[in-house]
Scaffold this active site. Structure first.
Site, PDB file in Angstrom:
ATOM      1  N   ARG A  38       4.087 -12.511  15.733  1.00  0.00           N
ATOM      2  CA  ARG A  38       4.066 -11.117  15.255  1.00  0.00           C
ATOM      3  C   ARG A  38       5.464 -10.618  14.887  1.00  0.00           C
ATOM      4  O   ARG A  38       5.611  -9.727  14.052  1.00  0.00           O
ATOM      5  CB  ARG A  38       3.414 -10.210  16.310  1.00  0.00           C
ATOM      6  N   ASP A  41       6.248   2.005  -5.650  1.00  0.00           N
ATOM      7  CA  ASP A  41       5.127   1.077  -5.551  1.00  0.00           C
ATOM      8  C   ASP A  41       5.017   0.423  -6.924  1.00  0.00           C
ATOM      9  O   ASP A  41       4.584   1.046  -7.894  1.00  0.00           O
ATOM     10  CB  ASP A  41       3.857   1.839  -5.185  1.00  0.00           C
ATOM     11  N   LYS A  60      -2.601  -8.338  -5.126  1.00  0.00           N
ATOM     12  CA  LYS A  60      -2.920  -8.251  -6.545  1.00  0.00           C
ATOM     13  C   LYS A  60      -2.267  -9.411  -7.306  1.00  0.00           C
ATOM     14  O   LYS A  60      -2.601 -10.542  -7.068  1.00  0.00           O
ATOM     15  CB  LYS A  60      -2.504  -6.881  -7.077  1.00  0.00           C
ATOM     16  N   TYR A 119      -1.508   5.826  -5.609  1.00  0.00           N
ATOM     17  CA  TYR A 119      -2.685   5.035  -5.196  1.00  0.00           C
ATOM     18  C   TYR A 119      -3.461   5.787  -4.123  1.00  0.00           C
ATOM     19  O   TYR A 119      -2.879   6.253  -3.147  1.00  0.00           O
ATOM     20  CB  TYR A 119      -2.204   3.682  -4.678  1.00  0.00           C
TER      21      TYR A 119
HETATM   22  C1  LIG Z   1      -4.098  -2.233  -3.995  1.00  0.00           C
HETATM   23  C2  LIG Z   1      -2.949  -1.327  -4.060  1.00  0.00           C
HETATM   24  C3  LIG Z   1      -2.313  -0.884  -2.896  1.00  0.00           C
HETATM   25  C4  LIG Z   1      -2.825  -1.225  -1.515  1.00  0.00           C
HETATM   26  O1  LIG Z   1      -2.687  -2.565  -1.199  1.00  0.00           O
HETATM   27  P1  LIG Z   1      -3.679  -3.338  -0.200  1.00  0.00           P
HETATM   28  O2  LIG Z   1      -3.146  -4.719  -0.240  1.00  0.00           O
HETATM   29  O3  LIG Z   1      -5.070  -3.179  -0.741  1.00  0.00           O
HETATM   30  O4  LIG Z   1      -3.556  -2.704   1.143  1.00  0.00           O
HETATM   31  C5  LIG Z   1      -1.211  -0.063  -3.042  1.00  0.00           C
HETATM   32  N1  LIG Z   1      -0.751   0.325  -4.247  1.00  0.00           N
HETATM   33  C6  LIG Z   1      -1.340  -0.075  -5.386  1.00  0.00           C
HETATM   34  C7  LIG Z   1      -0.788   0.380  -6.688  1.00  0.00           C
HETATM   35  C8  LIG Z   1      -2.464  -0.910  -5.336  1.00  0.00           C
HETATM   36  O5  LIG Z   1      -3.049  -1.287  -6.476  1.00  0.00           O
END
Ligand SMILES: *Cc1c(COP(=O)(O)O)cnc(C)c1O
Length: 381
Positions: free
Chosen positions: A56, A180, A205, A108
């Site tokens: 962890r 982000d 993603k 998001y």
């Molecule tokens: C999917 C997504 C997140 C969240 O990520 P997870 O891996 O699903 O927790 C945050 N920001 C954007 C722009 C996303 O597309």
């Protein structure tokens, strides 16, 4: 092992293949071993331990990935998390009651809820601001703030924020800035070079790229902040499995090639949709008509693989078009091999601010002509 200092002055495609790569000294294997150990031997006086201790805290497979993530971002220290939200939650916990947080108005959905609802419960003062509106940014940052949260291109309206501009005003207001950059990936946008303190990626993603692995990362050059985030990952328990780290590193090897294909196809699809009679509006920063086109052209390498369209008509019409698509699967998430479509308003629920005729497309790696033919049949009267 490749020393990170040997990986300077290389193209991003080369970095993606070599960053964090080394021949396993024991077996000489090229594919990296996955260290699943939860615990590691330490001296009887564990205060003298200078190696790993407990999965962890940190572990060898995760560290290899973090080297790669830092190099791809142009030199930063990365932390890998179990999900993008776990990474965002660590950022949230760097704040204290009373802190003022400025969030992009179309952040998001889950991150917006995390800060506004859960952060609100912790005593944060969160304000949603249209960060593409510079006079709104100036007004918001005339008063001190603790954190400014950008997302570009944004989800699902594909809005483009001028990262350098907002980062500069954030700094003047005493705030740390976060981008982000999930839609942009480290290939298309380099937020740290534009003056941002922290970059977030949902590696679920494009970085993983195959709809089969979750993860998130924070990358920063701020050593004190990184140390704090490291402690928070340990205590909040948002560490990922070493297998997830390994799959993410494998995804990164092909990221530049996949992304080039995603971008090529998205550009063609955007042009097709922009001239289609059945489409009211196409949101893609590569289109000269897009409000953020010039900023995107300046700060991004390419325009990405994500776009949204507003069909001519209402919610029912949008859902009908989505249901007629054959190659685009109705599913959430993005950045994978297969093309996806989603009626965002219905997935976001009653508090959604997304237009009801909007469909978000994640352009996959199929042949673009097949994708355009699919869209054409779905949009037919
Ligand atoms: C999917 C997504 C997140 C969240 O990520 P997870 O891996 O699903 O927790 C945050 N920001 C954007 C722009 C996303 O597309």
């Amino acid at each position: 092992m490749f020393m990170t200092t040997q990986l300077t002055n290389l193209h991003i495609e080369t970095l993606a293949v070599h960053a964090g790569f080394h021949i396993d000294p024991q077996t000489k294997s090229l594919s990296q071993p996955i260290h699943m150990a939860t615990t590691f031997e330490h001296p009887a006086d564990s205060a003298l331990n200078d190696g790993y201790l407990y999965q962890r805290y940190t572990n060898p497979t995760q560290e290899q990935l973090e080297i790669a993530l830092g190099l791809l971002e142009g030199g930063g220290e990365a932390l890998f998390f179990a999900t993008g939200l776990a990474a965002a939650a660590a950022m949230l916990h760097t704040l204290k009651p009373g802190d003022r947080v400025i969030l992009a108005d179309d952040t998001y959905f889950a991150i917006r809820k995390l800060f506004v609802d859960e952060g609100g419960r912790m005593g944060l003062r969160c304000e949603l601001v249209d960060l593409t509106d510079h006079s709104a940014v100036q007004t918001a940052l005339m008063q001190p703030a603790a954190l400014v949260w950008m997302e570009t291109p944004s989800n699902p309206l594909i809005k483009v924020t001028d990262v350098e501009y907002v980062a500069k005003l954030a700094k003047a207001a005493g705030a740390k800035s976060v981008v982000d950059a999930t839609f942009a990936t480290p290939i298309l946008l380099k937020p740290l070079a534009l003056g941002v303190d922290v970059v977030l990626h949902s590696t679920t993603k494009y970085l993983s790229g195959h709809s089969d692995n979750m993860g998130g990362s924070l990358i920063t050059r701020d050593a004190a902040l990184r140390a704090r985030l490291f402690e928070l990952r340990k205590l909040l328990g948002g560490t990922a499995s070493p297998f997830a780290a390994w799959l993410t590193l494998r995804g990164i090897r092909t990221l530049p090639c996949r992304l080039a294909w995603h971008c090529d196809s998205a550009e063609k699809i955007a042009a097709f949709l922009a001239s289609h009679m059945g489409v009211e509006k196409t949101h893609y920063p590569g289109l000269p008509s897009h409000a953020g086109h010039e900023i995107a052209a300046r700060q991004m390498q390419r325009f990405g693989g994500m776009l949204s369209l507003q069909v001519k008509g209402d919610r029912t019409r949008a859902i009908l078009v989505a249901s007629r698509l054959r190659l685009f699967t109705n599913a959430t998430s993005l950045g994978s091999t297969e093309s996806l479509v989603e009626h965002r308003q219905s997935v976001e629920g009653p508090t959604s601010t997304t237009p009801d005729n909007l469909l978000r497309l994640s352009v996959g790696l199929e042949h673009v002509d097949d994708l355009i033919a699919d869209l054409a049949q779905a949009l037919a009267a």
